[in-house]
Motif scaffolding. Structure first.
Motif, PDB file in Angstrom:
ATOM      1  N   LEU A  69       0.827  -1.197   0.000  1.00 45.18           N
ATOM      2  CA  LEU A  69       0.000   0.000   0.000  1.00 45.18           C
ATOM      3  C   LEU A  69       0.867   1.255   0.000  1.00 45.18           C
ATOM      4  N   ALA A  70       1.908   1.263   0.833  1.00 45.23           N
ATOM      5  CA  ALA A  70       2.757   2.444   0.973  1.00 45.23           C
ATOM      6  C   ALA A  70       3.531   2.754  -0.306  1.00 45.23           C
ATOM      7  N   SER A  71       3.881   1.727  -1.063  1.00 41.53           N
ATOM      8  CA  SER A  71       4.730   1.928  -2.239  1.00 41.53           C
ATOM      9  C   SER A  71       3.964   1.981  -3.551  1.00 41.53           C
ATOM     10  N   ASN A  72       2.654   1.799  -3.510  1.00 43.02           N
ATOM     11  CA  ASN A  72       1.882   1.800  -4.742  1.00 43.02           C
ATOM     12  C   ASN A  72       1.833   3.206  -5.335  1.00 43.02           C
ATOM     13  N   PRO A  73       2.241   3.399  -6.593  1.00 46.63           N
ATOM     14  CA  PRO A  73       2.301   4.753  -7.159  1.00 46.63           C
ATOM     15  C   PRO A  73       0.944   5.423  -7.298  1.00 46.63           C
ATOM     16  N   GLU A  74      -0.110   4.662  -7.587  1.00 44.98           N
ATOM     17  CA  GLU A  74      -1.437   5.268  -7.705  1.00 44.98           C
ATOM     18  C   GLU A  74      -1.927   5.779  -6.352  1.00 44.98           C
ATOM     19  N   VAL A  75      -1.653   5.013  -5.298  1.00 43.19           N
ATOM     20  CA  VAL A  75      -2.047   5.463  -3.957  1.00 43.19           C
ATOM     21  C   VAL A  75      -1.248   6.705  -3.570  1.00 43.19           C
ATOM     22  N   SER A  76       0.052   6.686  -3.823  1.00 52.59           N
ATOM     23  CA  SER A  76       0.899   7.833  -3.481  1.00 52.59           C
ATOM     24  C   SER A  76       0.483   9.089  -4.232  1.00 52.59           C
ATOM     25  N   GLN A  77       0.031   8.923  -5.461  1.00 53.11           N
ATOM     26  CA  GLN A  77      -0.367  10.072  -6.265  1.00 53.11           C
ATOM     27  C   GLN A  77      -1.725  10.625  -5.838  1.00 53.11           C
ATOM     28  N   GLY A  78      -2.705   9.770  -5.656  1.00 53.01           N
ATOM     29  CA  GLY A  78      -4.062  10.235  -5.385  1.00 53.01           C
ATOM     30  C   GLY A  78      -4.412  10.374  -3.921  1.00 53.01           C
ATOM     31  N   TRP A  79      -3.798   9.553  -3.071  1.00 47.83           N
ATOM     32  CA  TRP A  79      -4.140   9.523  -1.636  1.00 47.83           C
ATOM     33  C   TRP A  79      -2.843   9.531  -0.817  1.00 47.83           C
ATOM     34  N   PRO A  80      -2.037  10.579  -0.953  1.00 48.15           N
ATOM     35  CA  PRO A  80      -0.699  10.582  -0.342  1.00 48.15           C
ATOM     36  C   PRO A  80      -0.708  10.487   1.179  1.00 48.15           C
ATOM     37  N   LEU A  82      -2.650   8.663   2.978  1.00 45.31           N
ATOM     38  CA  LEU A  82      -2.791   7.238   3.282  1.00 45.31           C
ATOM     39  C   LEU A  82      -1.479   6.506   3.042  1.00 45.31           C
ATOM     40  N   ALA A  83      -0.834   6.791   1.911  1.00 51.92           N
ATOM     41  CA  ALA A  83       0.431   6.132   1.592  1.00 51.92           C
ATOM     42  C   ALA A  83       1.510   6.483   2.613  1.00 51.92           C
ATOM     43  N   THR A  84       1.573   7.745   3.015  1.00 50.03           N
ATOM     44  CA  THR A  84       2.584   8.172   3.982  1.00 50.03           C
ATOM     45  C   THR A  84       2.357   7.520   5.338  1.00 50.03           C
ATOM     46  N   ALA A  85       1.105   7.481   5.783  1.00 50.90           N
ATOM     47  CA  ALA A  85       0.799   6.847   7.061  1.00 50.90           C
ATOM     48  C   ALA A  85       1.172   5.367   7.037  1.00 50.90           C
ATOM     49  N   ALA A  86       0.856   4.681   5.937  1.00 48.14           N
ATOM     50  CA  ALA A  86       1.191   3.263   5.822  1.00 48.14           C
ATOM     51  C   ALA A  86       2.696   3.052   5.859  1.00 48.14           C
ATOM     52  N   GLY A  87       3.452   3.924   5.210  1.00 46.27           N
ATOM     53  CA  GLY A  87       4.902   3.760   5.161  1.00 46.27           C
ATOM     54  C   GLY A  87       5.617   4.114   6.437  1.00 46.27           C
ATOM     55  N   ASP A  88       4.912   4.752   7.368  1.00 50.99           N
ATOM     56  CA  ASP A  88       5.560   5.193   8.603  1.00 50.99           C
ATOM     57  C   ASP A  88       5.210   4.350   9.813  1.00 50.99           C
ATOM     58  N   LEU A  89       4.246   3.447   9.696  1.00 46.36           N
ATOM     59  CA  LEU A  89       3.830   2.686  10.875  1.00 46.36           C
ATOM     60  C   LEU A  89       4.741   1.482  11.107  1.00 46.36           C
ATOM     61  N   ALA A  90       4.871   1.099  12.352  1.00 49.53           N
ATOM     62  CA  ALA A  90       5.601  -0.111  12.763  1.00 49.53           C
ATOM     63  C   ALA A  90       7.030  -0.125  12.208  1.00 49.53           C
ATOM     64  N   THR A  91       7.472  -1.287  11.737  1.00 49.28           N
ATOM     65  CA  THR A  91       8.819  -1.473  11.200  1.00 49.28           C
ATOM     66  C   THR A  91       8.720  -2.062   9.797  1.00 49.28           C
ATOM     67  N   PRO A  92       9.821  -1.998   9.005  1.00 50.06           N
ATOM     68  CA  PRO A  92       9.764  -2.603   7.672  1.00 50.06           C
ATOM     69  C   PRO A  92       9.383  -4.080   7.697  1.00 50.06           C
ATOM     70  N   GLN A  93       9.874  -4.815   8.682  1.00 49.85           N
ATOM     71  CA  GLN A  93       9.556  -6.243   8.761  1.00 49.85           C
ATOM     72  C   GLN A  93       8.053  -6.455   8.955  1.00 49.85           C
ATOM     73  N   ILE A  94       7.441  -5.668   9.831  1.00 52.34           N
ATOM     74  CA  ILE A  94       6.004  -5.806  10.073  1.00 52.34           C
ATOM     75  C   ILE A  94       5.220  -5.344   8.850  1.00 52.34           C
ATOM     76  N   ARG A  95       5.613  -4.228   8.245  1.00 47.79           N
ATOM     77  CA  ARG A  95       4.881  -3.726   7.076  1.00 47.79           C
ATOM     78  C   ARG A  95       4.900  -4.724   5.917  1.00 47.79           C
ATOM     79  N   ASN A  96       5.949  -5.516   5.821  1.00 51.11           N
ATOM     80  CA  ASN A  96       6.041  -6.504   4.745  1.00 51.11           C
ATOM     81  C   ASN A  96       5.151  -7.717   4.974  1.00 51.11           C
TER      82      ASN A  96
END
Length: 322
Positions: A69-80, A82-96
């Motif tokens: 979700l955090a890295s999807n270009p359409e989400v980052s473009q239209g709903w930034p 949401l994308a920023t919040a997804a990319g900042d939560l928890a840790t990379p291991q958990i987000r994956n």
């Protein structure tokens, strides 16, 4: 709407059992003895991993990984926001590993609930142990019997974006705004209100508004991998020098994610100056109760909202008049 021609009947049969997507919360609760019974994995339902834009709206399957979700270009473009919040939560291991649905439906992280022998509202008891114990990182806006802060960052972002849920089960076909999943915080022992036997299939996010901007701020004790003391997602539209649309959603400060109507109303139709943002953010939590050990978080919340607003607005917008 996401269609499940091969799996819908199977999902209906298993909806009353424990479902596992990424398992980052469920496995921890099982380890602690707070959850048990048979498991049904959703990993073999590929339709739940869909990201699509249809008629301008964003469709997100409940098993979409947070990192995706955090890295999807359409989400980052239209709903930034949401994308920023997804990319900042928890840790990379958990987000994956963790999923959208799992993040929305996870249980609270209260240390009293997650200790052996817990007897609080969250396990069917009739008390909140945090109220008489250490609640320095708990809710600073007291809405109900339980003061464990709601843990879902994505719930905050999706609340700001006026998202709706698609459910499978008894509630199939009903309009489920995201706020209905959590209620007003008055129900003890319920991190969410998903009806028993239902499955969260997808999330629908309306199309972005013309010239919309967003900002996200997460404030925690550590820079990475910590639960937030407060977080905020804001959306604004500035036209002809004034704020014509605004959403302010916050988390980490109450037992449900919240929209702050008083802050929004103070900003609406106003010229966005630095002084206005300070004034509006200062309304957060006004007139509410705070457990004494968590009252300091109100100042953190207000600073968090102010920063999120500053990030959403262009620097030129914030020049105070001479």
């Amino acid at each position: 709407m996401i269609e499940f021609p091969n799996n819908r009947d199977a999902l209906l049969k298993i909806g009353a059992r424990s479902l596992r997507a990424g398992g980052t919360d469920l496995q921890d609760r099982r380890r602690l003895g707070l959850a048990g019974g048979p498991l049904v994995d959703l990993r073999d339902v590929p339709e739940l991993e869909t990201i699509a834009v249809q008629a301008g709206a964003l469709q997100l399957g409940s098993r979409v990984r947070i990192a995706t979700l955090a890295s999807n270009p359409e989400v980052s473009q239209g709903w930034p926001g949401l994308a920023t919040a997804a990319g900042d939560l928890a840790t990379p291991q958990i987000r994956n590993v963790a999923t959208i649905g799992g993040n929305l439906l996870q249980s609270v992280r209260c240390w009293y609930f997650r200790r052996p022998g817990a007897s609080c509202f969250q396990v069917g008891g009739n008390s909140c142990d945090a109220r008489t114990g250490d609640h320095s990182q708990h809710a600073c806006i007291d809405l109900g019997p339980c003061i464990a802060p709601h843990p879902s960052t994505l719930a905050v972002a999706l609340l700001a974006y006026d998202a709706e849920l698609e459910l499978l089960g008894a509630a199939s076909g009903e309009a489920w705004p995201l706020a209905a999943l959590y209620g007003d915080g008055s129900d003890p022992g319920r991190a969410h209100r998903l009806p028993p036997g239902n499955v969260l299939l997808a999330v629908k996010v309306p199309a972005p508004l013309p010239n919309e901007r967003s900002g996200f701020q997460r404030t925690s004790s550590r820079a990475r991998g910590d639960w937030p003391l407060a977080e905020a997602v804001v959306r604004v539209v500035v036209t002809d020098g004034a704020i014509r649309f605004v959403r302010v959603a916050v988390g980490g400060v109450a037992n449900v994610p919240l929209r702050l109507a008083a802050v929004e109303q103070r900003l609406l139709a106003q010229r966005p100056t630095a002084a206005l943002l300070i004034d509006a953010a200062g309304l957060a939590g006004e007139g509410t109760r705070s457990p004494p050990g968590a009252a300091h978080k109100l100042d953190i919340l207000r600073a968090t909202i102010q920063t999120a607003l500053e990030r959403a607005l262009a620097p030129a917008d914030l020049k105070d008049p001479p």
